[in-house]
Design a protein around this motif. Structure first.
Motif, mmCIF file in Angstrom:
data_model
loop_
_atom_site.group_PDB
_atom_site.id
_atom_site.type_symbol
_atom_site.label_atom_id
_atom_site.label_comp_id
_atom_site.label_asym_id
_atom_site.label_seq_id
_atom_site.Cartn_x
_atom_site.Cartn_y
_atom_site.Cartn_z
ATOM 1 N N GLY A 11 -63.290 -4.608 -25.374
ATOM 2 C CA GLY A 11 -63.758 -3.448 -24.483
ATOM 3 C C GLY A 11 -64.597 -2.650 -24.116
ATOM 4 O O GLY A 11 -65.080 -2.088 -25.793
ATOM 5 N N GLY A 12 -65.107 -1.604 -23.920
ATOM 6 C CA GLY A 12 -66.312 -1.316 -23.120
ATOM 7 C C GLY A 12 -65.964 0.316 -24.219
ATOM 8 O O GLY A 12 -67.173 1.425 -24.966
ATOM 9 N N SER A 13 -65.237 0.632 -24.133
ATOM 10 C CA SER A 13 -64.515 1.531 -24.669
ATOM 11 C C SER A 13 -64.264 1.577 -25.905
ATOM 12 O O SER A 13 -63.972 2.713 -26.501
ATOM 13 N N LYS A 18 -67.203 6.446 -24.855
ATOM 14 C CA LYS A 18 -67.780 6.335 -23.733
ATOM 15 C C LYS A 18 -67.655 7.773 -22.631
ATOM 16 O O LYS A 18 -68.399 7.458 -21.960
ATOM 17 N N ASP A 175 -59.163 0.282 -26.622
ATOM 18 C CA ASP A 175 -58.688 1.882 -27.339
ATOM 19 C C ASP A 175 -57.527 2.331 -27.673
ATOM 20 O O ASP A 175 -57.066 3.309 -27.751
ATOM 21 N N GLY A 178 -51.704 -1.422 -26.500
ATOM 22 C CA GLY A 178 -51.442 -2.636 -25.456
ATOM 23 C C GLY A 178 -51.274 -2.159 -24.445
ATOM 24 O O GLY A 178 -51.395 -1.028 -23.750
ATOM 25 N N TYR A 180 -48.488 -0.024 -22.161
ATOM 26 C CA TYR A 180 -47.856 0.740 -21.957
ATOM 27 C C TYR A 180 -46.543 1.043 -20.228
ATOM 28 O O TYR A 180 -47.320 0.731 -19.714
ATOM 29 N N ASP A 183 -50.172 5.418 -18.786
ATOM 30 C CA ASP A 183 -51.602 5.048 -19.310
ATOM 31 C C ASP A 183 -51.313 6.419 -20.457
ATOM 32 O O ASP A 183 -50.200 7.768 -20.629
ATOM 33 N N LYS A 185 -52.475 7.905 -22.973
ATOM 34 C CA LYS A 185 -54.148 9.260 -22.883
ATOM 35 C C LYS A 185 -52.788 10.408 -22.058
ATOM 36 O O LYS A 185 -53.480 11.219 -22.187
ATOM 37 N N ASP A 215 -46.050 2.380 -15.044
ATOM 38 C CA ASP A 215 -47.290 2.572 -14.501
ATOM 39 C C ASP A 215 -49.110 2.740 -14.797
ATOM 40 O O ASP A 215 -48.518 3.156 -16.096
ATOM 41 N N THR A 217 -52.833 1.756 -14.502
ATOM 42 C CA THR A 217 -54.206 2.715 -13.833
ATOM 43 C C THR A 217 -55.252 2.106 -14.376
ATOM 44 O O THR A 217 -55.408 1.668 -15.456
ATOM 45 N N GLY A 219 -58.478 0.469 -15.449
ATOM 46 C CA GLY A 219 -58.625 -0.099 -16.783
ATOM 47 C C GLY A 219 -57.992 -0.893 -16.962
ATOM 48 O O GLY A 219 -58.407 -2.426 -16.361
ATOM 49 N N MET A 220 -56.873 -0.729 -17.616
ATOM 50 C CA MET A 220 -55.620 -1.012 -17.388
ATOM 51 C C MET A 220 -55.648 -2.380 -16.135
ATOM 52 O O MET A 220 -54.502 -3.630 -16.109
ATOM 53 N N LYS A 223 -56.935 -5.361 -15.844
ATOM 54 C CA LYS A 223 -57.625 -6.070 -16.647
ATOM 55 C C LYS A 223 -56.202 -7.342 -16.752
ATOM 56 O O LYS A 223 -56.261 -8.293 -16.228
HETATM 57 P P1 ADP Z 1 -62.313 -1.412 -22.013
HETATM 58 O O1 ADP Z 1 -63.220 -0.106 -21.412
HETATM 59 O O2 ADP Z 1 -61.940 -0.950 -23.421
HETATM 60 O O3 ADP Z 1 -62.030 -2.704 -21.121
HETATM 61 P P2 ADP Z 1 -60.552 0.709 -19.749
HETATM 62 O O4 ADP Z 1 -60.572 1.751 -20.822
HETATM 63 O O5 ADP Z 1 -61.417 0.142 -18.728
HETATM 64 O O6 ADP Z 1 -60.875 -0.631 -21.090
HETATM 65 O O7 ADP Z 1 -58.653 0.490 -19.922
HETATM 66 C C1 ADP Z 1 -58.095 0.594 -20.726
HETATM 67 C C2 ADP Z 1 -57.083 1.813 -20.592
HETATM 68 O O8 ADP Z 1 -56.686 2.128 -19.467
HETATM 69 C C3 ADP Z 1 -56.739 2.378 -21.537
HETATM 70 O O9 ADP Z 1 -57.810 3.159 -22.506
HETATM 71 C C4 ADP Z 1 -55.501 3.418 -20.883
HETATM 72 O O10 ADP Z 1 -56.729 5.026 -21.158
HETATM 73 C C5 ADP Z 1 -55.879 2.579 -19.452
HETATM 74 N N1 ADP Z 1 -54.280 2.529 -19.763
HETATM 75 C C6 ADP Z 1 -53.993 2.901 -17.633
HETATM 76 N N2 ADP Z 1 -52.345 2.769 -17.622
HETATM 77 C C7 ADP Z 1 -52.565 2.325 -18.889
HETATM 78 C C8 ADP Z 1 -50.907 1.398 -19.067
HETATM 79 N N3 ADP Z 1 -49.745 1.797 -18.309
HETATM 80 N N4 ADP Z 1 -50.669 0.639 -20.798
HETATM 81 C C9 ADP Z 1 -52.148 1.313 -21.317
HETATM 82 N N5 ADP Z 1 -53.049 1.424 -21.105
HETATM 83 C C10 ADP Z 1 -53.227 2.307 -19.499
#
Ligand code: ADP
Length: 265
Positions: A11-13, A18, A175, A178, A180, A183, A185, A215, A217, A219-220, A223
């Protein structure tokens, strides 16, 4: 190919800082290169995200929305260049560990239609893996038959490669630990889902009959959307925290690791 490849998405994160434009997380990049080398995983394909390299420029010039004005053209090129810079750091770190990594620019052999991969000349990846290389791709600004150009996420590219090459598994490094229930964070009460079926995930993505308590939202969400097709093709998917040392190593070795396993169900 000798055996089924593993696709590792970083991941970019994880590999960039970031909130600081064009800032790599070099300690993380070097550590991940070391873990990959120590695992001796083969055949292996790496796809990484953009983080603070790709996203700010792509957003400024609205590249994902397609070609609307000539003023975006420099932005298309700058987005691609930023990704090349980040990619070079990743490839160099892998080379420093003695790994035969090779940069493959997605925009040179992938063309999209309405933001989805239309044609991907998979022979390039397959042949390089066949020779023993570790191809390193990334989310990129690419040409699009309908929109002129667009952005393809590393997640979309990783999922498509997994299908085209009948991968053994996709390891998605982010980051957080997995998927959740919300989110993590934002919501301190969010719980890690260690095992989930596509049936449940389809509910999350707006289908019927799924669990409404999750829930997802940002980036996740993107994915999960991309990963459903490879999972339906029988490819194992594991989402884990690549910011935590040792996780990528263990996953590449096939050892137990904290994360989210998604199955067809
Ligand atoms: P990357 O840049 O590593 O590819 P992103 O930052 O785009 O990943 O996406 C991952 C982020 O998605 C997590 O850090 C988290 O803040 C967010 N997110 C939103 N909803 C969820 C969830 N239900 N479970 C896990 N992460 C989530």
């Amino acid at each position: 190919m000798r055996s089924k490849p593993i696709i590792l998405k970083l991941g970019g994160s994880v590999i960039t800082v970031k909130d600081k434009p064009l800032t790599p997380n070099m300690p993380a990049i070097r550590r991940l290169a070391r873990e990959i080398a120590e695992s001796q995983a083969s055949p292996l394909i790496i796809v990484h995200g953009g983080g603070s390299y790709g996203h700010p420029i792509a957003a400024e010039y609205k590249i994902k929305e397609g070609f609307k004005s000539k003023s975006q053209m420099a932005g298309f090129s700058k987005t691609h260049n930023a990704m090349i810079s980040l990619n070079m750091l990743v490839v160099e770190a892998l080379l420093d560990e003695g790994l035969p990594s090779i940069s493959l620019a997605p925009s040179s052999f992938i063309i999209a239609r309405r933001g989805r991969i239309q044609n991907l000349y998979v022979d390039v990846v397959e042949h390089s893996v066949g020779l023993g290389f570790i191809p390193v791709l990334y989310g990129d600004a690419v040409l699009d038959y309908d929109m002129g150009f667009t952005i393809l996420s590393g997640d979309q590219i990783a999922s498509r490669l997994a299908i085209d090459l009948a991968a053994e598994k996709i390891i998605v490094g982010v980051d957080v630990d997995g998927l959740y229930t919300a989110d993590p964070k934002v919501d301190r009460g969010a719980n890690l889902i260690t095992y989930v079926t596509v049936r449940d995930l389809e509910g999350i993505m707006g289908g019927v009959g799924g669990s409404k308590y999750i829930d997802v939202t940002g980036g996740m969400r993107g994915k999960i959307f991309e990963l459903i097709e490879p999972i339906m093709n029988g490819i194992e998917v594991l989402i884990l925290n690549a910011s935590k040392p040792g996780n990528v190593y263990r996953a590449l070795k096939g050892e137990e690791v904290i994360g989210t396993r998604i199955v067809r169900g």
